[in-house]
Every structure is written in C-alpha cells, then in structure tokens.
Design an enzyme around this catalytic site. Sequence first.
Site, PDB file in Angstrom:
ATOM      1  N   SER A 137      41.345  47.060  41.056  1.00 45.21           N
ATOM      2  CA  SER A 137      41.271  46.379  42.350  1.00 45.21           C
ATOM      3  C   SER A 137      41.974  45.039  42.240  1.00 45.21           C
ATOM      4  O   SER A 137      41.957  44.415  41.173  1.00 45.21           O
ATOM      5  CB  SER A 137      39.807  46.146  42.744  1.00 45.21           C
ATOM      6  OG  SER A 137      39.717  45.302  43.874  1.00 45.21           O
ATOM      7  N   TYR A 151      31.456  42.810  40.768  1.00 46.70           N
ATOM      8  CA  TYR A 151      32.416  43.893  40.985  1.00 46.70           C
ATOM      9  C   TYR A 151      33.778  43.528  40.401  1.00 46.70           C
ATOM     10  O   TYR A 151      34.397  44.320  39.680  1.00 46.70           O
ATOM     11  CB  TYR A 151      32.533  44.172  42.484  1.00 46.70           C
ATOM     12  CG  TYR A 151      33.681  45.067  42.880  1.00 46.70           C
ATOM     13  CD1 TYR A 151      33.596  46.451  42.742  1.00 46.70           C
ATOM     14  CD2 TYR A 151      34.858  44.533  43.418  1.00 46.70           C
ATOM     15  CE1 TYR A 151      34.637  47.277  43.118  1.00 46.70           C
ATOM     16  CE2 TYR A 151      35.904  45.350  43.787  1.00 46.70           C
ATOM     17  CZ  TYR A 151      35.793  46.723  43.645  1.00 46.70           C
ATOM     18  OH  TYR A 151      36.839  47.531  44.009  1.00 46.70           O
TER      19      TYR A 151
END
Length: 259
Positions: A137, A151
């Site tokens: 990501s 995250y």
Amino acid sequence: MTGFLNLRGKRALITGGTQGAGAATVALFRDLGAQVLTTARNRPETLPEAMFVAADLSTVQGCERVARAVQDRMGGVDVLVHMLGGSTAPGGGFAALGEAEWQAELNLNLMPAVRLDRALLPGMVAQRAGVVVHVTSIQRLMPLPAATTAYAAAKAALSVYSKSLSKEVAPAGLRVLRVAPGWIATAASIRLAGRLAEAAGTDLEGGKRMIMDSLGGIPLGRPSTPEEIASLIAFLASDRASSITGTEHVIDGGTVPTA
C-alpha cells in the site's frame, strides 16, 4: 488485454479474491486462462466451490488449510498473489492501539503472506519457476497518524520482507514483486464517500473529493479501479514481465509526491 497477455496453464492462488481488486484479479486471471483458487472467510454464490476454500488467513490454521487445498486441488502453484489486507484498528492515533489491535493488523496484513510463502515456495523452488506478488500500500510511504499507523507499519513490514525474499529466491528462478495501490474505487470505498458526503451536506462527488483531499490529492483526479489493479498484477505475473523482480509498482494516480 487477452490478446496481449495470457496465463494459460498457470496455477494461481489469489487470497482475498471475493471483493474489490481481489475479485477483479480472480476474474482477469480466469479470462487469461489460469487455473485459479481463491480464499476468504465465506464463499460468494458467484464463485464455484471448486475454485474456493473457506479459511481465516489471519490464523495459522487458516493458512495451513489453504496450503493443503493448493496441493490437493492443483498439485502446487505457479503464481501466488497476496491480495488480503485491510484495517480494523480504531482511529485516535498511537494511544488507541493496544496489544490486541497491533496483533490484529499484523495477523491480517503481514503474517498470511509469510505463512503461505513458507508453505508454498519450496514447491516453486523445486520446479525452478514461479511468481509471488505481495500487494502492499502507499500507506507505507504516507501513513495517516490518526487512522492507519498500525496498518501502514504492517504493510511496510510486508514490503521489506518481500524485497528480502526476492533476493533469496531469484537465483532459483522465482520472481517476487510488490504492487502498492492508493485509493481504489471499491464498493466499500464508494459507500464511505457517500457517508462522508451525507455528513458534510454535499453530493457523492464531494465525498470522493474529501477522501482525495485526505490523501493530499490525486493528480489524476480519480481513484484507481479494481480492474486497473488486476491488470497490473496480471502483467507482472505473466511471462511478459519475466525479467522484473524485487520491485514495487505504485498505482495511485500520482498520489505519492516523490518517486
């Protein structure tokens, strides 16, 4: 696309393949001729039982179940795509993240890839061919302190692990790559935009702009589509990309401001 690429004869495991970019990747791989097995906690009615295994990959037992299914149903794997990821951590910055929240983020965004690679890569090494794609990501480069610290840290760990793995297995003929999406226009993210729009008294496009603004803007002016993510993954998994390994490929409409 199908005229340019083909994955005929490839056995592929795609995790998290029932929604969003994962579902688009499963569909494209099938269109390109691959034999596909995918996994999530629950099977949608649109997926035949023969290409699905129900498992919770955030657990050791779930990963073991999927690895056994790969061997039993396909006799091994040629392409391994780790799409699984997400965040259940609360907002509020570092102080809101206790032991349970940190462990949950690592168990969802890092450890499934580590465990499945450990189970399935020896077979790839033995056949001296294979491709592994870890979906990371842009949050590893642009974490949002109020919402995505754990995250982003887990995805950063996945990226470093993937780079190290690529160096280790390249001499055996394996390629390991990373795909780093930004905002993807999934059904869930569009619903989020709708909720933001309603709360702010604006329309859906206004809600989308609110998300883009939170990311510092998207120069392209829109999020990526699930199909665009799938197309990049399919290219990297194909023989057209046979000399590409160890690299991370950002697909974010220009969100990350530096190379």
